[in-house]
Design an enzyme around this catalytic site. Structure first.
Site, PDB file in Angstrom:
ATOM      1  N   ALA A  66      -2.369  80.580 -23.745  1.00  0.00           N
ATOM      2  CA  ALA A  66      -2.115  82.096 -23.565  1.00  0.00           C
ATOM      3  C   ALA A  66      -0.772  82.350 -22.700  1.00  0.00           C
ATOM      4  O   ALA A  66      -0.636  81.537 -21.657  1.00  0.00           O
ATOM      5  CB  ALA A  66      -3.271  82.920 -23.188  1.00  0.00           C
ATOM      6  N   PRO A  67       0.122  83.375 -22.786  1.00  0.00           N
ATOM      7  CA  PRO A  67      -0.121  84.345 -24.082  1.00  0.00           C
ATOM      8  C   PRO A  67       0.517  83.751 -25.446  1.00  0.00           C
ATOM      9  O   PRO A  67       0.498  84.515 -26.262  1.00  0.00           O
ATOM     10  CB  PRO A  67       0.627  85.334 -23.801  1.00  0.00           C
ATOM     11  N   GLY A  68       1.055  82.596 -25.621  1.00  0.00           N
ATOM     12  CA  GLY A  68       1.458  81.905 -26.696  1.00  0.00           C
ATOM     13  C   GLY A  68       2.821  81.917 -26.983  1.00  0.00           C
ATOM     14  O   GLY A  68       3.200  81.341 -28.114  1.00  0.00           O
ATOM     15  N   SER A  69       3.652  81.884 -26.030  1.00  0.00           N
ATOM     16  CA  SER A  69       5.210  81.680 -26.101  1.00  0.00           C
ATOM     17  C   SER A  69       5.375  80.394 -26.655  1.00  0.00           C
ATOM     18  O   SER A  69       6.090  80.170 -27.560  1.00  0.00           O
ATOM     19  CB  SER A  69       5.923  82.214 -24.837  1.00  0.00           C
ATOM     20  N   LYS A  70       4.804  79.335 -25.817  1.00  0.00           N
ATOM     21  CA  LYS A  70       5.138  77.944 -26.137  1.00  0.00           C
ATOM     22  C   LYS A  70       4.387  77.613 -27.439  1.00  0.00           C
ATOM     23  O   LYS A  70       4.628  76.774 -28.153  1.00  0.00           O
ATOM     24  CB  LYS A  70       4.930  76.963 -25.112  1.00  0.00           C
ATOM     25  N   ASP A 105       1.044  73.174 -19.869  1.00  0.00           N
ATOM     26  CA  ASP A 105       1.763  74.007 -18.995  1.00  0.00           C
ATOM     27  C   ASP A 105       0.839  74.761 -18.283  1.00  0.00           C
ATOM     28  O   ASP A 105       0.279  75.695 -18.405  1.00  0.00           O
ATOM     29  CB  ASP A 105       2.316  75.149 -20.280  1.00  0.00           C
ATOM     30  N   CYS A 156       6.023  76.664 -14.036  1.00  0.00           N
ATOM     31  CA  CYS A 156       7.086  77.834 -13.629  1.00  0.00           C
ATOM     32  C   CYS A 156       7.249  77.832 -12.335  1.00  0.00           C
ATOM     33  O   CYS A 156       7.424  79.138 -11.786  1.00  0.00           O
ATOM     34  CB  CYS A 156       7.151  78.888 -14.463  1.00  0.00           C
TER      35      CYS A 156
END
Length: 484
Positions: A122-126, A189, A242
């Site tokens: 989540a939130p699903g970008s990658k 991630d 990050c």
């Protein structure tokens, strides 16, 4: 150490000075004060780069810079909120994402032939980027521990019309109990202290501390151990964060290299980056950590990131894989199955869809909801999954099926009948708001609603007009219509 008062707290500034030097810490201070550049990732399943550039310019007077360093990427000087309200973003044509955040999926380089796991999704970008790179084929398993974040994950999967993802709600560190030596590629991630994203999230100041960093280190190690156990021999895992702290990056990897059969692989990127640390606070680390990648925000004009790619070189032992006790999903249904055959036949007749189209999917019936997923999606433990694929339709109390808007967008090219084209800006506004388009002449039944080349969703003609079935989840934000 004295400094001019800025958005960054003293404890963060002093840490940055210790790790990177005062000159770099000051550059970060200045960078945080600037307005962030805005990058978007184009969804190639929905639109080409040139089409999106033209539509944004003509409809909203938004001009894009071509960002040639990364594929399917644009850079903007507009505010993020302007790009976050277009019809195109609601329909999944693009995703707002820092360009350094796009790099882990590119380094993972998944294909439609791979079994892929996104362990912390989540939130699903990658996640959505991985699905796009897989061309919505193959097997993508995505996991998220926080139930409230699964809602955002599913929203983005649906918005971008992702069909090849199965969603699991589990602790990532225990998922290896159910999968062992199984996946070809895994992205971890990991949850982190966020020191690389302070330009966008200055509230990192409020929670950042070395105590928190050390607690996160322990979790990151557990997540990566789980990923290694789930990876096939010869498979690859990309670990990314990050944040800028070696405690959450090199020290995590250094610990794993000592205990597990993995080796660091070289990463090639088309942008400026620094090598990973091989010496930290007088402590010698594994020499191959120089192959890791550290992106510093003030050098990249994007989020700070750390990445490393590990290749599994030998099997990891464990107990026999367990079965998930709670069964969310029990079976896949082929199109010819008696439980769903009549529903598919009805949709085929109503929308002029060739019956052969449905042979490319498997279906899942959960109470009155029918889901569908690409036929080549595989997993040995369906009971694990919170959801697989996306909604195809809902069976009403009269045992009739109503096609879902997500399915209409996915089946766009195959729909030849019962298509309603919105006539003007007001009809478009009414449809997107979930309202009733007044029309006494159109025949009753189900329709797919289009605007120009976009399939907006579905509708049902009732007494008085066309009742929108535009998903409620997409009506929560204000949508800019631009030039009609």
């Amino acid at each position: 150490m004295k400094r001019v008062k800025t958005k960054i707290s003293n404890k963060v500034y002093e840490y940055l000075c210790r790790i990177y030097g005062r000159e770099s810490a000051d550059k970060y201070l200045n960078f945080v004060e600037e307005r962030p550049s805005v990058y978007v990732r184009i969804n190639p399943l929905k639109i080409t780069r040139d089409e999106l550039v033209n539509r944004l310019r003509k409809r909203y007077k938004i001009n894009a810079d071509i960002f040639d360093l990364l594929p399917e990427t644009l850079k903007f000087h507009e505010r993020e909120e302007d790009l976050g309200k277009t019809l195109e973003i609601v329909l999944g044509c693009y995703y707002i994402q820092g360009f350094s955040s796009m790099l882990p999926a590119l380094v993972l380089n998944p294909t439609a032939k791979d079994k892929v796991l996104d362990l912390c999704s989540a939130p699903g970008s990658k996640t959505t980027q991985i699905a796009e790179m897989m061309e919505n084929k193959g097997t993508l398993v995505v996991n998220e521990i926080q139930l409230d974040r699964i809602k955002a994950l599913i929203y983005n999967l649906d918005r971008l019309n992702i069909l090849n993802a199965g969603v699991i709600h589990s602790k990532g560190e225990i998922l290896s109990k159910y999968y062992q030596n199984y996946f070809d590629k895994i992205l971890v991630d990991a949850p982190c202290s966020g020191l690389g994203i302070m330009q966008k999230r200055i509230e990192v100041n409020n929670w950042w501390s070395l105590d928190r960093v050390n607690r996160l280190h322990d979790l990151q190690v557990k997540l990566l151990v789980s990923a290694i156990k789930m990876l096939k021999v010869g498979g690859e895992v990309v670990y990314s964060t990050c944040t800028l702290t070696p405690e959450e990056n090199e020290l995590v990897i250094n610990k794993l290299l000592k205990k597990y059969p993995v080796q660091i692989e070289k990463i090639k990127l088309p942008i400026k980056y620094r090598e990973g640390f091989t010496l930290y606070e007088g402590r010698q680390l594994h020499p191959d950590l120089k192959k890791a990648v550290r992106i510093l925000p003030w050098e990249a004009d994007s989020d700070g990131f750390f990445m490393v790619k590990l290749k599994k070189t030998g099997e990891t032992e464990g107990a026999e894989p367990s079965k998930w006790k709670k069964s969310y999903i029990t079976e896949f249904l082929p199109p010819a199955d008696k439980k769903i055959e009549k529903y598919l036949s009805y949709i085929s007749d109503v929308f002029g869809i060739d019956d052969d189209v449905f042979t490319g999917y498997n279906f899942i019936l959960k109470r009155s909801d029918l889901f569908f997923v690409n036929k080549d999606w595989q997993s040995e433990n369906l009971g694990l999954f919170h959801r697989i694929g996306t909604r195809f339709g809902r069976i009403d109390n009269k045992d009739n099926i109503v096609l879902h808007s997500n399915a209409a967008q996915i089946l766009d090219k195959h729909i030849t009948k019962n298509i309603y084209h919105v006539k003007d800006r007001e009809e478009l506004r009414i449809y997107l708001a979930g309202g009733l388009i007044v029309n006494e002449e159109i025949e009753r039944g189900q329709y797919v609603v289009k605007y120009n080349d976009y399939v907006l969703g579905t509708a049902v003609v009732i007494s008085g007009g066309i009742k929108s079935r535009f998903p409620r989840s997409k009506r929560t934000q204000k949508i800019k219509l631009g030039e009609f």
